[in-house]
Design a protein around this motif. Structure first.
Motif, PDB file in Angstrom:
ATOM      1  N   VAL A   1      45.392   9.866  15.391  1.00  0.00           N
ATOM      2  CA  VAL A   1      44.058  10.377  15.433  1.00  0.00           C
ATOM      3  C   VAL A   1      43.193   9.394  16.279  1.00  0.00           C
ATOM      4  O   VAL A   1      42.419   9.860  17.115  1.00  0.00           O
ATOM      5  CB  VAL A   1      43.502  10.579  13.946  1.00  0.00           C
ATOM      6  CG1 VAL A   1      41.944  10.947  14.089  1.00  0.00           C
ATOM      7  CG2 VAL A   1      44.366  11.641  13.328  1.00  0.00           C
ATOM      8  N   GLU A   2      43.370   8.073  16.103  1.00  0.00           N
ATOM      9  CA  GLU A   2      42.518   7.203  16.858  1.00  0.00           C
ATOM     10  C   GLU A   2      43.033   7.280  18.285  1.00  0.00           C
ATOM     11  O   GLU A   2      42.076   7.188  19.225  1.00  0.00           O
ATOM     12  CB  GLU A   2      42.615   5.556  16.309  1.00  0.00           C
ATOM     13  CG  GLU A   2      42.204   5.560  15.164  1.00  0.00           C
ATOM     14  CD  GLU A   2      42.200   4.102  14.502  1.00  0.00           C
ATOM     15  OE1 GLU A   2      41.491   3.605  13.647  1.00  0.00           O
ATOM     16  OE2 GLU A   2      43.499   3.451  14.831  1.00  0.00           O
ATOM     17  N   ALA A   3      44.305   7.263  18.589  1.00  0.00           N
ATOM     18  CA  ALA A   3      44.753   7.424  20.017  1.00  0.00           C
ATOM     19  C   ALA A   3      44.215   8.797  20.606  1.00  0.00           C
ATOM     20  O   ALA A   3      43.790   8.866  21.565  1.00  0.00           O
ATOM     21  CB  ALA A   3      46.037   7.300  20.059  1.00  0.00           C
ATOM     22  N   ALA A   4      44.219   9.713  20.023  1.00  0.00           N
ATOM     23  CA  ALA A   4      43.816  11.184  20.383  1.00  0.00           C
ATOM     24  C   ALA A   4      42.212  10.897  20.644  1.00  0.00           C
ATOM     25  O   ALA A   4      41.787  11.499  21.584  1.00  0.00           O
ATOM     26  CB  ALA A   4      44.192  12.199  19.275  1.00  0.00           C
ATOM     27  N   LEU A   5      41.473  10.368  19.656  1.00  0.00           N
ATOM     28  CA  LEU A   5      40.264  10.153  19.973  1.00  0.00           C
ATOM     29  C   LEU A   5      39.728   9.554  21.131  1.00  0.00           C
ATOM     30  O   LEU A   5      38.923   9.680  21.947  1.00  0.00           O
ATOM     31  CB  LEU A   5      39.482   9.625  18.615  1.00  0.00           C
ATOM     32  CG  LEU A   5      39.233  10.559  17.534  1.00  0.00           C
ATOM     33  CD1 LEU A   5      38.916   9.748  16.377  1.00  0.00           C
ATOM     34  CD2 LEU A   5      38.159  11.546  17.983  1.00  0.00           C
ATOM     35  N   ILE A   6      40.634   8.393  21.354  1.00  0.00           N
ATOM     36  CA  ILE A   6      40.468   7.590  22.469  1.00  0.00           C
ATOM     37  C   ILE A   6      40.402   8.051  23.710  1.00  0.00           C
ATOM     38  O   ILE A   6      39.618   8.133  24.759  1.00  0.00           O
ATOM     39  CB  ILE A   6      41.225   6.343  22.486  1.00  0.00           C
ATOM     40  CG1 ILE A   6      40.939   5.353  21.471  1.00  0.00           C
ATOM     41  CG2 ILE A   6      41.452   5.589  24.033  1.00  0.00           C
ATOM     42  CD1 ILE A   6      39.893   4.363  21.995  1.00  0.00           C
ATOM     43  N   ARG A   7      41.565   9.249  23.833  1.00  0.00           N
ATOM     44  CA  ARG A   7      41.783   9.997  24.935  1.00  0.00           C
ATOM     45  C   ARG A   7      40.420  10.896  24.947  1.00  0.00           C
ATOM     46  O   ARG A   7      40.174  11.114  26.292  1.00  0.00           O
ATOM     47  CB  ARG A   7      42.992  10.716  24.549  1.00  0.00           C
ATOM     48  CG  ARG A   7      44.288   9.997  25.173  1.00  0.00           C
ATOM     49  CD  ARG A   7      45.394  10.590  24.963  1.00  0.00           C
ATOM     50  NE  ARG A   7      45.557  11.674  26.116  1.00  0.00           N
ATOM     51  CZ  ARG A   7      46.462  12.346  26.405  1.00  0.00           C
ATOM     52  NH1 ARG A   7      47.407  12.380  25.810  1.00  0.00           N
ATOM     53  NH2 ARG A   7      46.384  13.238  27.677  1.00  0.00           N
ATOM     54  N   ASN A   8      40.204  11.772  24.052  1.00  0.00           N
ATOM     55  CA  ASN A   8      39.248  12.441  23.946  1.00  0.00           C
ATOM     56  C   ASN A   8      37.957  11.966  24.389  1.00  0.00           C
ATOM     57  O   ASN A   8      37.129  12.590  25.277  1.00  0.00           O
ATOM     58  CB  ASN A   8      39.056  13.135  22.710  1.00  0.00           C
ATOM     59  CG  ASN A   8      38.030  14.380  22.467  1.00  0.00           C
ATOM     60  OD1 ASN A   8      36.710  13.873  22.009  1.00  0.00           O
ATOM     61  ND2 ASN A   8      38.353  15.311  22.843  1.00  0.00           N
TER      62      ASN A   8
ATOM     63  N   ALA B   1      32.878  19.140  16.878  1.00  0.00           N
ATOM     64  CA  ALA B   1      33.669  19.678  17.879  1.00  0.00           C
ATOM     65  C   ALA B   1      35.053  18.937  18.204  1.00  0.00           C
ATOM     66  O   ALA B   1      36.036  19.683  18.535  1.00  0.00           O
ATOM     67  CB  ALA B   1      32.810  19.884  19.029  1.00  0.00           C
ATOM     68  N   ARG B   2      35.027  17.666  18.112  1.00  0.00           N
ATOM     69  CA  ARG B   2      36.190  16.910  18.184  1.00  0.00           C
ATOM     70  C   ARG B   2      36.899  17.084  17.168  1.00  0.00           C
ATOM     71  O   ARG B   2      38.315  17.180  17.677  1.00  0.00           O
ATOM     72  CB  ARG B   2      35.812  15.232  18.188  1.00  0.00           C
ATOM     73  CG  ARG B   2      34.946  14.806  19.545  1.00  0.00           C
ATOM     74  CD  ARG B   2      34.928  13.118  19.406  1.00  0.00           C
ATOM     75  NE  ARG B   2      33.661  12.809  20.293  1.00  0.00           N
ATOM     76  CZ  ARG B   2      33.796  12.794  21.395  1.00  0.00           C
ATOM     77  NH1 ARG B   2      34.848  13.208  22.167  1.00  0.00           N
ATOM     78  NH2 ARG B   2      32.745  12.226  22.274  1.00  0.00           N
ATOM     79  N   ALA B   3      36.794  17.274  16.102  1.00  0.00           N
ATOM     80  CA  ALA B   3      37.619  17.457  14.745  1.00  0.00           C
ATOM     81  C   ALA B   3      38.388  18.724  15.170  1.00  0.00           C
ATOM     82  O   ALA B   3      39.583  19.079  15.116  1.00  0.00           O
ATOM     83  CB  ALA B   3      36.837  17.556  13.645  1.00  0.00           C
TER      84      ALA B   3
ATOM     85  N   ALA C   1      42.254  19.537  16.125  1.00  0.00           N
ATOM     86  CA  ALA C   1      42.880  20.023  14.990  1.00  0.00           C
ATOM     87  C   ALA C   1      42.856  19.311  13.808  1.00  0.00           C
ATOM     88  O   ALA C   1      44.093  19.288  13.125  1.00  0.00           O
ATOM     89  CB  ALA C   1      44.082  20.769  15.388  1.00  0.00           C
ATOM     90  N   THR C   2      41.909  18.827  13.456  1.00  0.00           N
ATOM     91  CA  THR C   2      41.858  17.602  12.193  1.00  0.00           C
ATOM     92  C   THR C   2      40.739  18.012  11.455  1.00  0.00           C
ATOM     93  O   THR C   2      39.675  18.759  12.173  1.00  0.00           O
ATOM     94  CB  THR C   2      42.178  16.355  12.505  1.00  0.00           C
ATOM     95  OG1 THR C   2      42.407  15.633  11.423  1.00  0.00           O
ATOM     96  CG2 THR C   2      40.999  15.510  13.376  1.00  0.00           C
TER      97      THR C   2
ATOM     98  N   ARG D   1      36.141   8.921   9.904  1.00  0.00           N
ATOM     99  CA  ARG D   1      37.009   7.821   9.470  1.00  0.00           C
ATOM    100  C   ARG D   1      37.468   6.878  10.830  1.00  0.00           C
ATOM    101  O   ARG D   1      37.200   5.843  10.746  1.00  0.00           O
ATOM    102  CB  ARG D   1      37.829   8.044   8.335  1.00  0.00           C
ATOM    103  CG  ARG D   1      37.270   8.160   7.130  1.00  0.00           C
ATOM    104  CD  ARG D   1      38.461   8.358   5.952  1.00  0.00           C
ATOM    105  NE  ARG D   1      39.207   9.352   6.132  1.00  0.00           N
ATOM    106  CZ  ARG D   1      39.364  10.487   5.836  1.00  0.00           C
ATOM    107  NH1 ARG D   1      38.409  10.868   5.308  1.00  0.00           N
ATOM    108  NH2 ARG D   1      40.329  11.444   6.224  1.00  0.00           N
ATOM    109  N   SER D   2      38.119   7.764  11.513  1.00  0.00           N
ATOM    110  CA  SER D   2      38.698   7.305  12.834  1.00  0.00           C
ATOM    111  C   SER D   2      37.654   6.523  13.813  1.00  0.00           C
ATOM    112  O   SER D   2      37.995   5.681  14.196  1.00  0.00           O
ATOM    113  CB  SER D   2      39.501   8.211  13.594  1.00  0.00           C
ATOM    114  OG  SER D   2      40.688   8.519  12.661  1.00  0.00           O
TER     115      SER D   2
END
Length: 128
Positions: free
Chosen positions: A15-22, A33-35, A39-40, A47-48
């Protein structure tokens, strides 16, 4: 190697990796909107994001009551570059198994879904 193992080498969860990319590609998105985009659930994103702040990879700045902007730090941008490079390697691995044409078709379909989600996000903001 599985994606979770690859990102664990960077001391990140998936999830952190996806957030970093996002955060690198769409910095002005809200946490909710990020969630949806990832798709989480919103709490996993919250938390991430807190974990990324603690790791020094992003910063939060309050903008108004209960709202804040999240931006990558220089270290976060460096890690984002690594995450993007790792994802490129994964696409190359997938291509070696299923072929370039199928990968290009898969990417086009994923981009269409991404665009749909982006448009849905804009529609939601215009309604609110």
């Amino acid at each position: 190697m599985q994606w979770s193992q690859k990102v664990a080498e960077l001391n990140l969860s998936t999830v952190e990796a996806a957030l970093i990319r996002n955060l690198a590609s769409m910095p002005k998105m809200t946490a909710r909107a990020r969630a949806r985009y990832l798709a989480t659930d919103p709490m996993a994103v919250h938390r991430s994001l807190e974990s990324l702040v603690e790791k020094g990879l992003c910063e939060k700045r309050e903008t108004s009551n209960r709202r804040y902007d999240v931006t990558l730090t220089e270290e976060g941008e460096r890690i984002a570059d690594k995450v993007f490079a790792m994802s490129h390697e994964v696409w190359n691995e997938i291509e070696s198994v299923i072929g370039r044409d199928r990968v290009e078709s898969l990417k086009a379909n994923l981009l269409a879904v991404d665009q749909f989600l982006e448009n849905s996000n804009h529609l939601e903001h215009s309604v609110n």
